[in-house]
Design an enzyme around this catalytic site. Structure first.
Site, PDB file in Angstrom:
ATOM      1  N   SER A 137       0.869  -1.176   0.000  1.00 12.42           N
ATOM      2  CA  SER A 137       0.000   0.000   0.000  1.00 12.42           C
ATOM      3  C   SER A 137       0.906   1.226   0.000  1.00 12.42           C
ATOM      4  O   SER A 137       1.796   1.337   0.845  1.00 12.42           O
ATOM      5  CB  SER A 137      -0.907  -0.012   1.235  1.00 12.42           C
ATOM      6  N   GLU A 138       0.693   2.139  -0.963  1.00 14.28           N
ATOM      7  CA  GLU A 138       1.692   3.185  -1.188  1.00 14.28           C
ATOM      8  C   GLU A 138       1.812   4.179  -0.037  1.00 14.28           C
ATOM      9  O   GLU A 138       2.774   4.935   0.027  1.00 14.28           O
ATOM     10  CB  GLU A 138       1.440   3.906  -2.520  1.00 14.28           C
ATOM     11  N   ASN A 139       0.849   4.194   0.877  1.00 17.37           N
ATOM     12  CA  ASN A 139       1.002   5.089   2.022  1.00 17.37           C
ATOM     13  C   ASN A 139       2.008   4.549   3.039  1.00 17.37           C
ATOM     14  O   ASN A 139       2.300   5.223   4.021  1.00 17.37           O
ATOM     15  CB  ASN A 139      -0.351   5.368   2.685  1.00 17.37           C
ATOM     16  N   SER A 187       8.513   3.854   0.037  1.00 19.35           N
ATOM     17  CA  SER A 187       7.341   3.262  -0.606  1.00 19.35           C
ATOM     18  C   SER A 187       7.403   3.430  -2.117  1.00 19.35           C
ATOM     19  O   SER A 187       7.142   2.495  -2.880  1.00 19.35           O
ATOM     20  CB  SER A 187       6.069   3.906  -0.051  1.00 19.35           C
TER      21      SER A 187
END
Lengths: 221, 229
Positions: free
Chosen positions: A49-51, A91
């Site tokens: 998840s890019e966060n 990320s």
């Protein structure tokens, strides 16, 4: 006479069967998120998840939410044993650096050249690209997930996108609720059609060049 | 070890001046310094430039907001440099009305531009955005047989960040996905104010577990009880 009925679950089911154990996968907001529900039990993928995490787990039970643990859509999530957190530069190092195998994204328009538009309708709606441009640039395989037709009946698959592009010639696979397409050499290759739709129906209802190969087969989602 | 001043959210807000570039940590409000942001709304500041992942979540129907959403609503910014505005309709309204300049930056490019500023780099070369509207007005360079965009470093005057825990020297530990842009902004801004939920004595955080070393932090603010982030 085949009547088109939108079926997002079938799209998610078919995409979920693309992955193999060990694949690192990023699922976009909305329809792509559904894919996580249908990964076969004998396949273990690593969701990114890019966060800022890998090892994304299911939504927590009501009352068990953690304000510091969300997905990229700000929904409460969990982390699986063996997961990890990191900052946004790491990320996107993972994403841009080619360490994500598959990214699944939603669509405003996708065309037969592999171009994707999904972040802006000038003058109408400008949500922004978020992480989508980096995800499409860096992921090994880009999968576009979309219903085949708009509510108006217009084809979501285009010959050429008219909206501002998120990705230039990056889309490899398009899965809709009528079929599974690969993009090769500026054309859609229909690999599977989802019954009751037929290759003829799909050609008639798609505003793009479609090649139906000899190995094209029906698929029961 | 030098200790860092512990100030109130209102004192922190008073350090932010009209016209400054303010970097605010958080991802859709997760990991934003809400106590300091609330004090900035109260202070009624305007004409700031915001650097943030997004303009957070504003849901007027549910009377729900977090992160920088209330500052957007208070028209504190003349310009925002962000990757996403889709969860705050007020940003779009101000943009369409010509009241607010919105610069959309791909999220990975935004992170890397901030990182570059903190690391003494002039910018970075990225493949992201080549062939899209993002490349407009930017240099394209051919290096190692690939076309890249030159994206300039993005420094800030003030960094308003959020950590789970600090020691009195200002060493920071973040929590889970509330980390996001916070450690990058801590390095990229001239003045860094860290809002924290817990303050411990020097030595209580294992040096191996420090995410942001104390030298990047100027002031500490305690999160108010029941803070949203």
């Amino acid at each position: 006479m085949i009547e088109y009925v939108e079926n997002k679950e079938n799209i998610a089911r078919r995409i979920a069967r693309i992955f193999k154990t060990g694949d690192v996968v990023n699922l976009g907001i909305g329809l792509p998120t559904l894919v996580g529900n249908f990964v076969p039990e004998d396949v273990t993928v690593i969701l990114q998840s890019e966060n800022g995490l890998i090892g994304l787990g299911p939504a927590p039970a009501p009352g068990k939410e953690d304000k510091d643990l969300t997905n990229a859509g700000a929904m409460p999530v969990s982390i699986l044993p063996g997961g990890a957190y990191f900052d946004s530069a790491t990320s996107f190092g993972i994403i841009r650096g080619g360490h994500v195998d598959y990214t699944v994204l939603g669509v405003l328009e996708v065309d037969q050249e592999g171009n994707l538009a999904n972040y802006k309708i000038p003058g109408k709606m400008v949500p922004g690209m978020g992480g989508a441009m980096d995800l499409t640039t860096g992921s090994r395989v880009v999968i576009a997930a979309t219903t085949h037709l708009e509510k108006s009946g217009a084809s979501k698959l285009k010959r050429r996108c008219s909206l501002p592009l998120t990705a230039v010639r990056e889309v490899d696979i398009v899965v809709t609720d009528v079929g599974y397409f690969e993009i090769l050499g500026g054309k859609y290759y229909l690999r599977e059609y989802f019954e009751p739709y037929t290759p003829d129906w799909i050609k008639e209802h798609t505003d793009a060049e479609i090649v139906v190969g000899e190995d094209c087969k029906p698929c029961f989602c | 070890m030098i200790t860092k001043p512990i100030i109130s959210a209102a004192e922190a807000a008073a350090m932010v001046k009209t016209g400054q570039v303010v970097q605010v940590g958080g991802f859709l409000g997760c990991g934003s310094p809400d106590s300091v942001l609330g004090a900035l709304v109260t202070a009624g500041i305007n004409n700031l430039v915001l650097v943030c992942n997004d303009t957070s979540v504003l849901d007027e129907k549910k009377q729900r907001s977090n992160g920088v959403a209330d500052l957007i609503k208070a028209a504190a910014f003349s310009k925002v440099i962000v990757s996403h505005i889709g969860t705050n309709p007020e940003t779009q309204r101000q943009m369409n009305a010509g009241e607010l300049e919105v610069v959309l930056v791909p999220q990975g490019t935004l992170a890397e531009r901030i990182r570059a500023a903190g690391c003494g780099l002039g910018g970075i070369l990225t493949p992201t955005g080549v062939g899209t509207e993002v490349e407009q007005g930017k240099q394209k360079l051919l290096v190692a047989d690939r076309v890249w965009l030159l994206e300039e470093a993005l420094p800030g005057d003030v960094g308003l960040i959020k950590a789970r825990k600090a020691d009195k020297a200002g060493n920071l530990v973040y929590s889970k996905t509330a980390r996001n842009f916070n450690p990058l902004m801590a390095m990229a801004c001239k003045l860094v104010i860290a809002e924290v939920e817990e303050l411990v004595e020097i030595g209580e955080i294992d040096p191996d577990h420090v995410h942001t070393p104390s030298i990047f932090v100027d002031y500490l603010v305690m999160s108010r009880e029941g803070s949203k982030s």
